[in-house]
Design a protein around this motif. Structure first.
Motif, short mmCIF file in Angstrom:
data_model
loop_
_atom_site.label_atom_id
_atom_site.label_comp_id
_atom_site.label_asym_id
_atom_site.label_seq_id
_atom_site.Cartn_x
_atom_site.Cartn_y
_atom_site.Cartn_z
N LEU A 247 0.83 -1.21 0.00
CA LEU A 247 0.00 0.00 0.00
C LEU A 247 0.87 1.25 0.00
O LEU A 247 0.54 2.25 -0.66
CB LEU A 247 -0.94 0.00 1.21
CG LEU A 247 -2.12 -0.98 1.16
CD1 LEU A 247 -2.84 -1.00 2.51
CD2 LEU A 247 -3.10 -0.61 0.05
N LYS A 248 1.95 1.22 0.76
CA LYS A 248 2.87 2.36 0.79
C LYS A 248 3.54 2.56 -0.56
O LYS A 248 3.95 3.68 -0.88
CB LYS A 248 3.93 2.16 1.87
CG LYS A 248 3.39 2.17 3.29
CD LYS A 248 3.05 3.57 3.75
CE LYS A 248 4.28 4.38 4.04
NZ LYS A 248 3.94 5.73 4.59
N LYS A 249 3.65 1.48 -1.33
CA LYS A 249 4.24 1.57 -2.67
C LYS A 249 3.19 1.93 -3.74
O LYS A 249 3.44 1.81 -4.93
CB LYS A 249 4.89 0.24 -3.04
CG LYS A 249 6.11 -0.11 -2.20
CD LYS A 249 7.24 0.87 -2.42
CE LYS A 249 8.47 0.47 -1.64
NZ LYS A 249 9.61 1.41 -1.87
N ASN A 250 2.01 2.36 -3.27
CA ASN A 250 0.91 2.79 -4.14
C ASN A 250 0.33 1.66 -4.99
O ASN A 250 -0.21 1.91 -6.08
CB ASN A 250 1.36 3.94 -5.05
CG ASN A 250 1.72 5.20 -4.28
OD1 ASN A 250 1.05 5.53 -3.30
ND2 ASN A 250 2.77 5.89 -4.69
N VAL A 251 0.45 0.43 -4.50
CA VAL A 251 -0.24 -0.67 -5.16
C VAL A 251 -1.72 -0.60 -4.79
O VAL A 251 -2.07 -0.40 -3.63
CB VAL A 251 0.35 -2.03 -4.72
CG1 VAL A 251 -0.41 -3.19 -5.36
CG2 VAL A 251 1.83 -2.10 -5.08
N LYS A 252 -2.59 -0.75 -5.75
CA LYS A 252 -4.02 -0.62 -5.51
C LYS A 252 -4.52 -1.74 -4.59
O LYS A 252 -4.09 -2.90 -4.71
CB LYS A 252 -4.80 -0.66 -6.82
CG LYS A 252 -4.51 0.52 -7.74
CD LYS A 252 -5.34 0.44 -9.01
CE LYS A 252 -5.07 1.63 -9.92
NZ LYS A 252 -5.86 1.57 -11.17
N PRO A 253 -5.42 -1.40 -3.65
CA PRO A 253 -5.96 -2.42 -2.73
C PRO A 253 -6.57 -3.61 -3.45
O PRO A 253 -6.43 -4.75 -3.00
CB PRO A 253 -7.01 -1.65 -1.92
CG PRO A 253 -6.55 -0.24 -1.96
CD PRO A 253 -5.91 -0.06 -3.30
N ILE A 254 -7.27 -3.36 -4.58
CA ILE A 254 -7.91 -4.46 -5.30
C ILE A 254 -6.85 -5.43 -5.83
O ILE A 254 -7.07 -6.66 -5.88
CB ILE A 254 -8.79 -3.91 -6.45
CG1 ILE A 254 -9.61 -5.07 -7.07
CG2 ILE A 254 -7.95 -3.20 -7.49
CD1 ILE A 254 -10.61 -5.68 -6.15
N THR A 255 -5.68 -4.91 -6.21
CA THR A 255 -4.59 -5.78 -6.69
C THR A 255 -4.09 -6.67 -5.56
O THR A 255 -3.84 -7.86 -5.76
CB THR A 255 -3.43 -4.92 -7.23
OG1 THR A 255 -3.92 -4.06 -8.27
CG2 THR A 255 -2.32 -5.80 -7.78
N ILE A 256 -3.95 -6.10 -4.37
CA ILE A 256 -3.51 -6.88 -3.20
C ILE A 256 -4.54 -7.95 -2.86
O ILE A 256 -4.18 -9.09 -2.55
CB ILE A 256 -3.27 -5.94 -2.01
CG1 ILE A 256 -2.16 -4.93 -2.34
CG2 ILE A 256 -2.89 -6.74 -0.76
CD1 ILE A 256 -1.93 -3.89 -1.26
N ILE A 257 -5.81 -7.59 -2.91
CA ILE A 257 -6.88 -8.55 -2.60
C ILE A 257 -6.85 -9.72 -3.58
O ILE A 257 -6.95 -10.89 -3.18
CB ILE A 257 -8.24 -7.86 -2.60
CG1 ILE A 257 -8.34 -6.85 -1.45
CG2 ILE A 257 -9.38 -8.88 -2.50
CD1 ILE A 257 -9.58 -5.99 -1.49
#
Length: 273
Positions: A247-257
């Protein structure tokens, strides 16, 4: 009654109600150049029409609020009320510098967004979600209902009464809250509560267990039991930190999910989780 405490007459109350209702869809028409400006102009129409009688003054008033604006919608009502108080003052005092109206808006939207995000988005929404999830995980239908009630009732109250308080206090509020240090105290307090809540939810609601078992000299040993003997709940904590890192690296939450879902499916298929 709040209107009596703030010495508001019937016309003031009617106007503040209109501001409250019109500030609800503030983010419904966000555009990338001026963000919430269109919603703000719409909210201020009853104010401009009340205090200015000529078409030229009203057009000038509309254009005045067609400037960049972006804050947490929950606390935006207070700023619209404060703008209404300054518009009233400007209509009565022709020598007043009307650019100060936008200057006050600009100075408030950042600090109040910090308070609004910390209290409502960062803290109260997380707390409400945690309470709702604790019921939902047991299959109780009260879970989503409690979440909606716990979060939206306080948020709607703040949205509705914000214009009353902003209009009643007037422009003196900015100096009072800055000099008293109340804004910094509220932000710090909300941040602490939010971090405590996230920590508690990470421990109780994030689950990650390894099912892999290895055989050593005829003795089967679970990898998960070894990890738990060193540090219980280490894997859920690691998962939380990994998500926070991305998240700190600006990866979208939906991508992480999506990644977590795929990891769970693949891990289950090969027999490690």
């Amino acid at each position: 009654m709040i209107s009596e405490k703030l010495n508001l007459n019937k016309e003031d109350v009617k106007m503040c109600r209109q501001l409250g209702w019109r500030s609800l869809p503030l983010s419904a028409a966000i555009e990338m150049e001026k963000f919430q400006a269109l919603g703000y102009v719409r909210a201020m129409i009853p104010v401009i029409n009340r205090y200015y009688q000529t078409e030229e003054e009203r057009i000038e008033g509309y254009k005045r609020h067609w400037e960049f604006f972006n804050t947490t919608p929950t606390v935006a009502g207070f700023i619209t009320g404060l703008s209404a108080a300054m518009e009233k003052q400007a209509s009565e005092d022709t020598t007043m510098d009307r650019t100060s109206i936008n200057a006050v808006k600009a100075s408030l939207m950042g600090p109040l967004a910090g308070i609004g995000d910390s209290i409502f988005w960062g803290s109260w929404r997380v707390i409400s979600t945690g309470i709702g999830l604790s019921f939902a995980m047991q299959g109780n239908v009260l879970g989503p209902i409690l979440f909606l009630i716990l979060y939206n009732v306080p948020a709607c109250i703040v949205r509705y009464y914000g214009p009353f308080i902003g209009f009643g206090l007037g422009s003196k509020f900015l100096n009072q809250i800055s000099n008293s240090g109340l804004m910094q105290m509220l932000t710090k307090f909300a941040t602490i509560i939010g971090l405590m809540t996230v920590g508690a939810m990470s421990s109780s609601m994030v689950s990650l267990k390894l099912t892999y078992v290895f055989n050593s000299n005829g003795v089967e040993t679970s990898v998960q039991s070894l990890i738990d003997s060193i540090m219980p709940s280490a894997l859920p904590l690691a998962l939380v930190f990994i998500c926070f890192y991305f998240l700190k690296k600006n990866v979208k939450p939906i991508t992480i999910i999506v990644f977590i879902i795929l990891f769970g499916i693949v891990g289950r298929f090969i027999g490690i989780v």
